[in-house]
Motif scaffolding. Structure first.
Motif, PDB file in Angstrom:
ATOM      1  N   PRO A 168      44.204  66.271  16.166  1.00 11.89           N
ATOM      2  CA  PRO A 168      44.891  66.183  14.871  1.00 11.89           C
ATOM      3  C   PRO A 168      45.260  67.540  14.281  1.00 11.89           C
ATOM      4  O   PRO A 168      46.392  67.727  13.819  1.00 11.89           O
ATOM      5  N   GLU A 169      44.320  68.482  14.239  1.00  4.43           N
ATOM      6  CA  GLU A 169      44.593  69.774  13.613  1.00  4.43           C
ATOM      7  C   GLU A 169      45.734  70.512  14.321  1.00  4.43           C
ATOM      8  O   GLU A 169      46.584  71.131  13.673  1.00  4.43           O
ATOM      9  N   THR A 170      45.765  70.423  15.653  1.00  3.81           N
ATOM     10  CA  THR A 170      46.815  71.102  16.403  1.00  3.81           C
ATOM     11  C   THR A 170      48.157  70.408  16.217  1.00  3.81           C
ATOM     12  O   THR A 170      49.201  71.066  16.142  1.00  3.81           O
ATOM     13  N   LEU A 171      48.139  69.080  16.132  1.00  4.94           N
ATOM     14  CA  LEU A 171      49.389  68.353  15.882  1.00  4.94           C
ATOM     15  C   LEU A 171      49.958  68.707  14.506  1.00  4.94           C
ATOM     16  O   LEU A 171      51.174  68.863  14.357  1.00  4.94           O
ATOM     17  N   ARG A 172      49.091  68.816  13.513  1.00  6.52           N
ATOM     18  CA  ARG A 172      49.569  69.205  12.174  1.00  6.52           C
ATOM     19  C   ARG A 172      50.159  70.608  12.205  1.00  6.52           C
ATOM     20  O   ARG A 172      51.193  70.882  11.576  1.00  6.52           O
ATOM     21  N   ALA A 173      49.483  71.506  12.936  1.00 10.35           N
ATOM     22  CA  ALA A 173      50.009  72.865  13.055  1.00 10.35           C
ATOM     23  C   ALA A 173      51.364  72.849  13.761  1.00 10.35           C
ATOM     24  O   ALA A 173      52.285  73.584  13.374  1.00 10.35           O
ATOM     25  N   LYS A 174      51.511  72.013  14.757  1.00  9.84           N
ATOM     26  CA  LYS A 174      52.779  71.924  15.469  1.00  9.84           C
ATOM     27  C   LYS A 174      53.894  71.450  14.549  1.00  9.84           C
ATOM     28  O   LYS A 174      55.017  71.985  14.573  1.00  9.84           O
ATOM     29  N   GLY A 175      53.596  70.442  13.706  1.00 10.39           N
ATOM     30  CA  GLY A 175      54.605  69.971  12.759  1.00 10.39           C
ATOM     31  C   GLY A 175      55.040  71.068  11.807  1.00 10.39           C
ATOM     32  O   GLY A 175      56.240  71.228  11.528  1.00 10.39           O
ATOM     33  N   SER A 176      54.091  71.858  11.321  1.00  3.65           N
ATOM     34  CA  SER A 176      54.424  72.945  10.396  1.00  3.65           C
ATOM     35  C   SER A 176      55.255  74.027  11.086  1.00  3.65           C
ATOM     36  O   SER A 176      56.209  74.557  10.506  1.00  3.65           O
ATOM     37  N   ILE A 177      54.917  74.342  12.333  1.00  2.00           N
ATOM     38  CA  ILE A 177      55.666  75.360  13.070  1.00  2.00           C
ATOM     39  C   ILE A 177      57.091  74.893  13.339  1.00  2.00           C
ATOM     40  O   ILE A 177      58.053  75.672  13.237  1.00  2.00           O
ATOM     41  N   LEU A 178      57.234  73.610  13.663  1.00  2.00           N
ATOM     42  CA  LEU A 178      58.577  73.073  13.895  1.00  2.00           C
ATOM     43  C   LEU A 178      59.432  73.176  12.636  1.00  2.00           C
ATOM     44  O   LEU A 178      60.637  73.455  12.715  1.00  2.00           O
TER      45      LEU A 178
ATOM     46  N   ILE B 164      59.019  65.728  11.376  1.00  2.42           N
ATOM     47  CA  ILE B 164      58.698  64.414  10.806  1.00  2.42           C
ATOM     48  C   ILE B 164      58.068  63.521  11.863  1.00  2.42           C
ATOM     49  O   ILE B 164      57.075  62.818  11.612  1.00  2.42           O
ATOM     50  N   GLU B 165      58.629  63.567  13.067  1.00  2.50           N
ATOM     51  CA  GLU B 165      58.092  62.755  14.164  1.00  2.50           C
ATOM     52  C   GLU B 165      56.645  63.129  14.486  1.00  2.50           C
ATOM     53  O   GLU B 165      55.800  62.255  14.688  1.00  2.50           O
ATOM     54  N   ILE B 166      56.347  64.425  14.500  1.00 11.36           N
ATOM     55  CA  ILE B 166      54.984  64.864  14.796  1.00 11.36           C
ATOM     56  C   ILE B 166      54.039  64.494  13.660  1.00 11.36           C
ATOM     57  O   ILE B 166      52.895  64.042  13.897  1.00 11.36           O
ATOM     58  N   TYR B 167      54.493  64.665  12.418  1.00  9.96           N
ATOM     59  CA  TYR B 167      53.654  64.299  11.276  1.00  9.96           C
ATOM     60  C   TYR B 167      53.340  62.799  11.299  1.00  9.96           C
ATOM     61  O   TYR B 167      52.207  62.383  10.990  1.00  9.96           O
ATOM     62  N   GLU B 168      54.313  61.985  11.627  1.00  9.96           N
ATOM     63  CA  GLU B 168      54.079  60.537  11.705  1.00  9.96           C
ATOM     64  C   GLU B 168      53.084  60.215  12.826  1.00  9.96           C
ATOM     65  O   GLU B 168      52.229  59.328  12.676  1.00  9.96           O
ATOM     66  N   GLU B 169      53.193  60.932  13.920  1.00 12.01           N
ATOM     67  CA  GLU B 169      52.269  60.709  15.039  1.00 12.01           C
ATOM     68  C   GLU B 169      50.833  61.036  14.653  1.00 12.01           C
ATOM     69  O   GLU B 169      49.909  60.267  14.932  1.00 12.01           O
ATOM     70  N   VAL B 170      50.635  62.161  13.978  1.00 10.82           N
ATOM     71  CA  VAL B 170      49.274  62.564  13.645  1.00 10.82           C
ATOM     72  C   VAL B 170      48.703  61.706  12.520  1.00 10.82           C
ATOM     73  O   VAL B 170      47.484  61.487  12.446  1.00 10.82           O
TER      74      VAL B 170
END
Length: 212
Positions: free
Chosen positions: A164-174, A184-190
């Motif tokens: 979860p923490e890495t997915l949230r970081a990925k969404g912010s970096i994107l 948005i897609e990554i945030y929805e996934e996490v």
């Protein structure tokens, strides 16, 4: 007792000694199932050795990551792998930009916490230090190198795809890279994995078209 009578008694004893003791245990001898008999020549094996069966070996010192698939040969040859940075004339695959930092003893707790949540681990991906890779990601962000930070994210997610923490970081970096729809897609996934109030708020803002 005369000498002739002693000889007569000894003759049956000599006949008994000529036979193995197992002769008297089972009469007649049991039949052996053909499945337990060793076949002549090359024995049948459950796998196609040297063609479809291989053992994967990984070696990682934090600077160089090597992955080798060694075929299991029926003939039993010995294979020696020499890992050296010097040129050997052997054709190799191009090296990747990032090498996953090998996990330390401290990462064992993080790995167990991830697994205890029932989240999937990709066993085919190289082991990676969660703490080490995340530190490198933060360093890249501090330097404004968002592309490199995203690569560190992907390296972690290769092994821990639902972290979860890495997915949230990925969404912010994107988002920093201007990839709004992908963020948005990554945030929805996490959010489906582990909901977070700050992420929900950010996701609602992105869906409504606001940036803050």
């Amino acid at each position: 007792m005369t000498l002739s009578r002693v000889l007569l008694l000894a003759l049956p004893l000599g006949g008994c000694a000529s036979r193995n003791y197992t002769h008297y245990l089972i009469e007649p001898a049991p039949a052996v199932n053909p499945a337990f008999e060793e076949a002549e020549g090359t024995q049948l094996r459950p796998f196609g050795f040297g063609s479809t069966t291989a053992m994967q070996v990984r070696w990682n010192d934090g600077d160089v990551l090597t992955e080798v698939q060694i075929p299991l040969l029926a003939s039993g040859q010995r294979i020696v792998i020499e890992h050296t940075p010097s040129a050997s004339g052997v054709e190799t695959l191009p090296a990747t930009r990032l090498v996953p930092p090998p996990p330390s003893g401290a990462d064992r707790t993080l790995d167990e916490a991830y697994r205890d949540r029932g989240l999937r681990v990709n066993a085919d991906a190289p082991e990676v230090s969660l703490s080490g890779a995340r530190t490198r990601m933060q360093d890249a962000l501090a330097e404004g190198n968002y592309q490199l930070a995203l690569e560190w994210c992907e390296l972690i997610l290769g092994r821990y795809p639902s972290h979860p923490e890495t997915l949230r970081a990925k969404g912010s970096i994107l988002l920093m890279l201007g990839e709004r729809d992908k963020a948005i897609e990554i945030y929805e996934e996490v959010e489906e994995i582990a909901s977070d109030p700050a992420v929900r708020k950010k996701l609602d803002a992105l869906r409504s078209g606001t940036t803050h």
